[in-house]
Design an enzyme around this catalytic site. Structure first.
Site, mmCIF file in Angstrom:
data_model
loop_
_atom_site.group_PDB
_atom_site.id
_atom_site.type_symbol
_atom_site.label_atom_id
_atom_site.label_comp_id
_atom_site.label_asym_id
_atom_site.label_seq_id
_atom_site.Cartn_x
_atom_site.Cartn_y
_atom_site.Cartn_z
ATOM 1 N N VAL A 10 72.539 -0.486 25.444
ATOM 2 C CA VAL A 10 71.457 -1.446 25.681
ATOM 3 C C VAL A 10 70.146 -0.905 25.109
ATOM 4 O O VAL A 10 69.362 -1.656 24.518
ATOM 5 C CB VAL A 10 71.341 -1.761 27.194
ATOM 6 C CG1 VAL A 10 70.037 -2.450 27.517
ATOM 7 C CG2 VAL A 10 72.501 -2.618 27.642
ATOM 8 N N LEU A 35 70.294 -1.433 21.345
ATOM 9 C CA LEU A 35 70.093 -2.843 20.990
ATOM 10 C C LEU A 35 68.629 -3.245 21.138
ATOM 11 O O LEU A 35 68.075 -3.916 20.269
ATOM 12 C CB LEU A 35 70.962 -3.740 21.871
ATOM 13 C CG LEU A 35 72.415 -3.880 21.487
ATOM 14 C CD1 LEU A 35 73.175 -4.634 22.567
ATOM 15 C CD2 LEU A 35 72.547 -4.611 20.170
ATOM 16 N N ASP A 36 68.001 -2.847 22.230
ATOM 17 C CA ASP A 36 66.593 -3.184 22.423
ATOM 18 C C ASP A 36 65.703 -2.440 21.434
ATOM 19 O O ASP A 36 64.689 -2.976 20.991
ATOM 20 C CB ASP A 36 66.164 -2.872 23.852
ATOM 21 C CG ASP A 36 66.703 -3.887 24.847
ATOM 22 O OD1 ASP A 36 67.083 -4.983 24.410
ATOM 23 O OD2 ASP A 36 66.738 -3.573 26.045
ATOM 24 N N GLY A 37 66.084 -1.223 21.095
ATOM 25 C CA GLY A 37 65.310 -0.476 20.107
ATOM 26 C C GLY A 37 65.325 -1.145 18.745
ATOM 27 O O GLY A 37 64.303 -1.204 18.058
ATOM 28 N N ILE A 86 62.943 -4.093 18.913
ATOM 29 C CA ILE A 86 61.531 -3.688 18.943
ATOM 30 C C ILE A 86 61.083 -3.203 17.565
ATOM 31 O O ILE A 86 59.961 -3.475 17.134
ATOM 32 C CB ILE A 86 61.306 -2.634 20.038
ATOM 33 C CG1 ILE A 86 61.431 -3.305 21.407
ATOM 34 C CG2 ILE A 86 59.962 -1.957 19.902
ATOM 35 C CD1 ILE A 86 61.431 -2.365 22.572
#
Length: 79
Positions: free
Chosen positions: A55, A58-60, A63
């Protein structure tokens, strides 16, 4: 029409599609984690560490895409 006239549209697509892809990825990952922990509860702790790591990746990625898109929107390095 110049190629620079559609830069805000390209930035919007970069940020929007990145957000959609990240949300779908996190949703599928969470669903598969719940399914696998229901099947084998003894592996829940080791799977949870891997889920949180993925997760974060994926968020990195989302961003970073947002940062690049906003950089293109404000600095416009193609001029």
């Amino acid at each position: 029409m110049d190629g620079f006239d559609i830069l805000p549209l390209a930035v919007g697509h970069m940020i929007g599609l990145g957000a959609i892809g990240s949300c779908l990825g996190v949703g599928l990952l969470g669903a598969k984690y719940l399914e696998s922990s229901a099947r084998q509860p003894e592996l829940m702790e080791s799977l949870q560490n891997k889920v949180f790591l993925l997760v974060g990746v994926l968020d990195g990625a989302f961003i970073i895409a947002t940062g690049i898109g906003l950089w293109f929107a404000t600095a416009n390095p193609f001029r």
